[in-house]
Design a protein around this motif. Structure first.
Motif, PDB file in Angstrom:
ATOM      1  N   PRO A 164       0.778  -1.154   0.096  1.00 16.39           N
ATOM      2  CA  PRO A 164       0.008   0.274  -0.039  1.00 16.39           C
ATOM      3  C   PRO A 164       0.767   1.237   0.086  1.00 16.39           C
ATOM      4  CG  PRO A 164      -0.258  -1.219   1.885  1.00 16.39           C
ATOM      5  CD  PRO A 164       0.324  -2.150   1.024  1.00 16.39           C
ATOM      6  N   GLN A 165       2.301   1.062   0.395  1.00 13.21           N
ATOM      7  CA  GLN A 165       2.890   2.314   0.496  1.00 13.21           C
ATOM      8  C   GLN A 165       3.589   2.699  -1.145  1.00 13.21           C
ATOM      9  OE1 GLN A 165       5.753   2.890   3.951  1.00 13.21           O
ATOM     10  NE2 GLN A 165       5.892   0.674   3.553  1.00 13.21           N
ATOM     11  N   VAL A 166       3.134   1.696  -2.199  1.00  8.84           N
ATOM     12  CA  VAL A 166       3.697   1.979  -3.373  1.00  8.84           C
ATOM     13  C   VAL A 166       2.647   2.317  -4.281  1.00  8.84           C
ATOM     14  CG1 VAL A 166       4.671   0.640  -5.404  1.00  8.84           C
ATOM     15  CG2 VAL A 166       5.398   0.067  -3.035  1.00  8.84           C
ATOM     16  N   LYS A 167       2.939   3.577  -5.116  1.00  3.83           N
ATOM     17  CA  LYS A 167       1.960   3.958  -6.085  1.00  3.83           C
ATOM     18  C   LYS A 167       2.569   4.389  -7.383  1.00  3.83           C
ATOM     19  CE  LYS A 167      -1.249   7.824  -6.980  1.00  3.83           C
ATOM     20  NZ  LYS A 167      -1.897   8.888  -6.543  1.00  3.83           N
ATOM     21  N   TYR A 168       2.207   3.812  -8.443  1.00  5.62           N
ATOM     22  CA  TYR A 168       2.839   3.888  -9.790  1.00  5.62           C
ATOM     23  C   TYR A 168       2.283   5.035 -10.391  1.00  5.62           C
ATOM     24  CZ  TYR A 168       5.783  -0.099  -9.479  1.00  5.62           C
ATOM     25  OH  TYR A 168       6.802  -1.250  -8.900  1.00  5.62           O
ATOM     26  N   THR A 169       3.257   6.294 -10.430  1.00  8.27           N
ATOM     27  CA  THR A 169       2.413   7.612 -11.146  1.00  8.27           C
ATOM     28  C   THR A 169       3.733   8.292 -11.908  1.00  8.27           C
ATOM     29  OG1 THR A 169       1.620   9.559 -10.554  1.00  8.27           O
ATOM     30  CG2 THR A 169       2.826   8.460  -8.722  1.00  8.27           C
ATOM     31  N   LEU A 170       3.477   8.981 -12.886  1.00  7.75           N
ATOM     32  CA  LEU A 170       4.257   9.827 -13.494  1.00  7.75           C
ATOM     33  C   LEU A 170       4.742  10.957 -12.692  1.00  7.75           C
ATOM     34  CD1 LEU A 170       4.335   7.776 -15.935  1.00  7.75           C
ATOM     35  CD2 LEU A 170       4.239   9.582 -17.475  1.00  7.75           C
ATOM     36  N   THR A 171       3.742  11.235 -11.983  1.00  2.88           N
ATOM     37  CA  THR A 171       3.747  12.768 -11.353  1.00  2.88           C
ATOM     38  C   THR A 171       4.874  12.711 -10.235  1.00  2.88           C
ATOM     39  OG1 THR A 171       1.305  13.077 -11.645  1.00  2.88           O
ATOM     40  CG2 THR A 171       2.218  14.337 -10.134  1.00  2.88           C
ATOM     41  N   PRO A 172       5.739  13.729 -10.088  1.00  2.00           N
ATOM     42  CA  PRO A 172       6.621  13.917  -9.173  1.00  2.00           C
ATOM     43  C   PRO A 172       5.778  14.331  -7.665  1.00  2.00           C
ATOM     44  CG  PRO A 172       7.499  15.202 -10.732  1.00  2.00           C
ATOM     45  CD  PRO A 172       5.879  14.627 -11.308  1.00  2.00           C
ATOM     46  N   LEU A 173       6.328  13.484  -6.661  1.00  2.00           N
ATOM     47  CA  LEU A 173       5.838  13.733  -5.381  1.00  2.00           C
ATOM     48  C   LEU A 173       6.904  13.823  -4.494  1.00  2.00           C
ATOM     49  CD1 LEU A 173       3.136  10.810  -5.243  1.00  2.00           C
ATOM     50  CD2 LEU A 173       2.770  13.424  -5.448  1.00  2.00           C
ATOM     51  N   GLY A 174       6.788  14.993  -3.545  1.00  2.00           N
ATOM     52  CA  GLY A 174       8.040  15.506  -2.751  1.00  2.00           C
ATOM     53  C   GLY A 174       9.266  15.722  -3.163  1.00  2.00           C
ATOM     54  N   SER A 175       9.593  15.810  -4.548  1.00  2.00           N
ATOM     55  CA  SER A 175      10.643  16.233  -5.063  1.00  2.00           C
ATOM     56  C   SER A 175      11.256  17.491  -4.517  1.00  2.00           C
ATOM     57  CB  SER A 175      10.535  16.208  -6.731  1.00  2.00           C
ATOM     58  OG  SER A 175       9.830  17.101  -7.217  1.00  2.00           O
ATOM     59  N   GLN A 176      10.396  18.549  -4.476  1.00  2.00           N
ATOM     60  CA  GLN A 176      10.829  19.757  -3.866  1.00  2.00           C
ATOM     61  C   GLN A 176      11.691  19.651  -2.611  1.00  2.00           C
ATOM     62  OE1 GLN A 176      10.400  22.648  -5.941  1.00  2.00           O
ATOM     63  NE2 GLN A 176      11.600  23.691  -4.480  1.00  2.00           N
ATOM     64  N   LYS A 177      11.085  18.765  -1.706  1.00  2.00           N
ATOM     65  CA  LYS A 177      11.795  18.508  -0.297  1.00  2.00           C
ATOM     66  C   LYS A 177      13.427  18.204  -0.741  1.00  2.00           C
ATOM     67  CE  LYS A 177       7.695  17.179   2.031  1.00  2.00           C
ATOM     68  NZ  LYS A 177       7.032  15.846   2.700  1.00  2.00           N
ATOM     69  N   PHE A 178      13.596  17.233  -1.580  1.00  2.00           N
ATOM     70  CA  PHE A 178      14.839  17.303  -2.237  1.00  2.00           C
ATOM     71  C   PHE A 178      15.830  18.154  -2.591  1.00  2.00           C
ATOM     72  CE2 PHE A 178      13.516  12.723  -2.170  1.00  2.00           C
ATOM     73  CZ  PHE A 178      14.695  12.017  -1.421  1.00  2.00           C
ATOM     74  N   ALA A 179      15.104  19.098  -3.482  1.00  3.14           N
ATOM     75  CA  ALA A 179      15.604  20.169  -3.887  1.00  3.14           C
ATOM     76  C   ALA A 179      16.162  21.231  -2.842  1.00  3.14           C
ATOM     77  CB  ALA A 179      14.811  20.887  -5.026  1.00  3.14           C
ATOM     78  N   ASN A 180      15.021  21.626  -1.904  1.00  6.96           N
ATOM     79  CA  ASN A 180      15.286  22.262  -0.847  1.00  6.96           C
ATOM     80  C   ASN A 180      16.445  21.884  -0.073  1.00  6.96           C
ATOM     81  OD1 ASN A 180      13.222  24.237  -1.607  1.00  6.96           O
ATOM     82  ND2 ASN A 180      11.947  23.200  -0.232  1.00  6.96           N
ATOM     83  N   PHE A 181      16.611  20.577   0.309  1.00 11.65           N
ATOM     84  CA  PHE A 181      17.605  20.131   0.975  1.00 11.65           C
ATOM     85  C   PHE A 181      18.922  20.310   0.104  1.00 11.65           C
ATOM     86  CE2 PHE A 181      20.723  16.442   1.741  1.00 11.65           C
ATOM     87  CZ  PHE A 181      20.846  16.708   3.223  1.00 11.65           C
TER      88      PHE A 181
ATOM     89  N   ILE B  79      22.070  22.928   1.585  1.00  9.58           N
ATOM     90  CA  ILE B  79      23.702  22.445   1.950  1.00  9.58           C
ATOM     91  C   ILE B  79      24.692  22.626   0.714  1.00  9.58           C
ATOM     92  CG2 ILE B  79      22.528  20.284   3.323  1.00  9.58           C
ATOM     93  CD1 ILE B  79      23.610  18.517   0.979  1.00  9.58           C
ATOM     94  N   GLY B  80      24.298  23.486  -0.036  1.00 10.86           N
ATOM     95  CA  GLY B  80      25.147  24.067  -1.263  1.00 10.86           C
ATOM     96  C   GLY B  80      25.409  22.861  -2.129  1.00 10.86           C
ATOM     97  N   ALA B  81      24.713  21.807  -2.202  1.00 10.58           N
ATOM     98  CA  ALA B  81      24.891  20.849  -3.334  1.00 10.58           C
ATOM     99  C   ALA B  81      24.478  21.091  -4.842  1.00 10.58           C
ATOM    100  CB  ALA B  81      24.259  19.562  -2.674  1.00 10.58           C
ATOM    101  N   ILE B  82      23.493  22.096  -4.666  1.00 11.86           N
ATOM    102  CA  ILE B  82      23.217  22.753  -5.919  1.00 11.86           C
ATOM    103  C   ILE B  82      23.222  24.238  -5.666  1.00 11.86           C
ATOM    104  CG2 ILE B  82      21.613  20.664  -6.752  1.00 11.86           C
ATOM    105  CD1 ILE B  82      19.151  22.206  -5.861  1.00 11.86           C
TER     106      ILE B  82
END
Length: 335
Positions: A290-307, A311-314
């Motif tokens: 139930p934790q798995v969902k197949y979708t093309l839509t990005p989910l939570g990606s902005q959290k990675f981008a902000n992190f 930390i200066g990685a991007i």
């Protein structure tokens, strides 16, 4: 010690087998994938020849070439060198490449996600209950040290555990190893590997062994479901090969929806295409989590981008997930 040169050697072998890097006309697409059940839509596309089908609908006979690598660095190298047209890797490697190529002729953007699926940190060390319990005697396997989505999840977990500026506190314990090899090493107990930041079905396979337990899930670290792995390409490829790109996108969307609706059949295709020794019923169980969902839509990606920006990685902090994705997805409720 297990060698970190595995990914580099694999990259050289795969790139040697692919067509030389050069611009090509409509009708050829070269795709690189990695390991795990999150790639099941790719397996379905391959087995059902969906790219070819959608190409024919657009009046195009498309030649499809598939390759497999391990680790986002190797995948990004293949894309930048022009040896592949479509790449698949974690959000960390993708954002690193997007940041590096933004505004250039090689700018990359997301075509779609490979579904929402948790990554588990699993270990054979009974003394490790949280990330604070690891010692220098432990080695944590993941696909690419420092840059893979697993590496970034571990850095996020370290920052949460040890405080600001401590995101790399566990980096010295990490070792680059493909998921299949890391799982085998962890289960054997005969190598330096005592932990693995994994993905399905490898994490599920490891947890069947009573001496292995879960330390954390990426969903815990990020506060909910995320799509950790993405399919991406260059803006130039889409512009110069619009029909080929459209055929791939349509096939990708069809395959993703099909997997979500046909877990049992998708599991059988996974086992067939991967030549896996896993029981298809076990793979179907993994796909049906139930934790798995197949979708093309990005989910939570902005959290990675902000992190990564924090930390200066991007260097470039995106205002929205739409900044680094193709507009084909922009009508979807992503994040």
């Amino acid at each position: 010690m297990l060698k970190r040169g595995l990914a580099a050697g694999l990259l050289a072998a795969v790139l040697g087998a692919l067509a030389p890097a050069h611009a090509h006309a409509e009708g050829t697409i070269r795709i690189v994938e990695q390991f795990g059940t999150l790639y099941t839509p790719f397996h379905v596309m391959k087995e059902q020849k969906l790219i070819e089908k959608h190409g024919q609908a657009l009046g195009l006979d498309i030649k499809v070439e598939w390759a497999k690598l391990s680790g986002g660095s190797a995948v990004n190298d293949a894309l930048l060198s022009g040896n592949v047209d479509v790449a698949a890797a974690g959000i960390g490697p993708f954002l690193t490449l997007w940041d590096r190529t933004r505004g250039t002729a090689n700018e990359v953007k997301i075509i779609g996600a490979l579904g929402a699926q948790p990554n588990y940190l699993v270990t054979s060390n009974p003394n490790v209950k949280t990330v604070k319990d690891f010692t220098k005697a432990d080695k944590i396997a993941l696909p690419a040290v420092g840059v893979s989505v697993q590496a970034r999840v571990l850095q996020m977990a370290a920052q949460q555990a040890f405080g600001p500026g401590k995101e790399k506190a566990l980096d010295e314990l990490t070792v680059t190893l493909p998921h299949p090899d890391a799982t085998a090493a962890l289960l054997s107990g005969s190598t330096e590997i005592t932990a693995h930041l994994s993905n399905a079905p490898f994490q599920d396979q490891a947890l069947k062994d009573p001496k292995i337990h879960k330390v954390l899930s990426s969903y815990d670290v990020l506060g909910g479901p995320v799509t950790p792995t993405f399919v991406y390409s260059t803006v130039r490829f889409k512009k110069t090969n619009p029909k080929t790109f459209q055929a791939f996108f349509d096939a990708f969307r069809e395959a993703t929806a099909w997997v979500d609706a046909h877990k049992k059949e998708a599991a059988e295709i996974y086992v067939k295409v991967e030549k896996s020794k896993l029981d298809p019923a076990f793979v179907a169980e993994v796909l049906s989590d139930p934790q798995v969902k197949y979708t093309l839509t990005p989910l939570g990606s902005q959290k990675f981008a902000n992190f990564l920006a924090d930390i200066g990685a991007i260097k470039n902090r995106p205002a929205s997930w739409k900044d680094y994705s193709f507009d084909d997805l922009h009508s979807d409720p992503g994040s």
